[in-house]
Write an enzyme that holds these catalytic residues in place. Structure first.
Site, PDB file in Angstrom:
ATOM      1  N   GLU A 218      39.409  20.252  43.913  1.00 29.78           N
ATOM      2  CA  GLU A 218      39.363  20.797  44.658  1.00 29.78           C
ATOM      3  C   GLU A 218      40.036  21.366  45.502  1.00 29.78           C
ATOM      4  OE1 GLU A 218      36.149  21.487  46.287  1.00 29.78           O
ATOM      5  OE2 GLU A 218      34.723  20.277  45.315  1.00 29.78           O
TER       6      GLU A 218
ATOM      7  N   ASP B 172      35.729  24.543  54.080  1.00 28.53           N
ATOM      8  CA  ASP B 172      36.261  22.909  53.565  1.00 28.53           C
ATOM      9  C   ASP B 172      37.249  23.120  53.705  1.00 28.53           C
ATOM     10  OD1 ASP B 172      33.620  23.325  52.430  1.00 28.53           O
ATOM     11  OD2 ASP B 172      34.431  24.165  50.561  1.00 28.53           O
TER      12      ASP B 172
END
Ligand SMILES: *[C@@H]1O[C@H](CO)[C@@H](O)[C@H](O)[C@H]1NC(C)=O
Length: 148
Positions: free
Chosen positions: A53, A71
């Site tokens: 990620e 995000d």
């Protein structure tokens, strides 16, 4: 000389705000914060998730044009559901925090919020990178030689 000193202090303050964790340092920090086996998710899964990620970068941010959300941080937690960045439509702020709290060098708050995310029914499947890179894989390499 003064200019150099100023530049040095500037660089110091910039780098101080962009902590990138080393793999085992991250694994140990997770363990210290009760993430080993939390909701059935092993440390190796958390480490794999964060590597794919954010590459362990606490300052990582990625904008999602479709939902006009962002995000944030080492776990790439989304502003539509979990934190408030003041610019995401129909935001919920499930972790009750400003999104900037997810970018700090100290990842205590980010870990608490990741725990909240994984308590939802979809669990760890909430993270696309986990499904893509970690699900049904042999993850032993992610915690190898970390002493965890
Ligand atoms: C996973 O990989 C490690 C190292 O490559 C190996 O030692 C281990 O046997 C593997 N585990 C499984 C269940 O395949």
């Amino acid at each position: 000389m003064k200019a150099l000193l100023t530049l040095g202090l500037l660089l110091l303050s910039v780098t101080a705000q962009a902590k990138v964790y080393e793999r085992c340092e991250f694994a140990r920090t997770l363990k210290r914060n009760g993430m080993a086996g939390y909701r059935g998710v092993s440390l190796a899964n958390w480490v794999c998730l964060a590597q794919h990620e954010s590459n362990y970068n606490t300052q990582a941010t990625n904008y999602n044009p479709g939902s006009r959300s962002t995000d944030y941080g080492i776990f790439q937690i989304n502003s539509r559901y979990w934190c408030n960045d003041g610019k995401t439509p129909r935001a919920v702020n499930g972790c009750r925090i400003p999104c900037s709290a997810l970018l700090k060098d100290d990842i205590t708050t980010a870990i608490q919020c990741a725990k909240r995310v994984v308590r939802d029914p979809q669990g760890i499947r909430a993270w696309v990178a986990w499904r893509k890179h970690c699900q049904k894989r042999n993850l032993s390499q992610y915690i190898r030689n970390c002493g965890v």
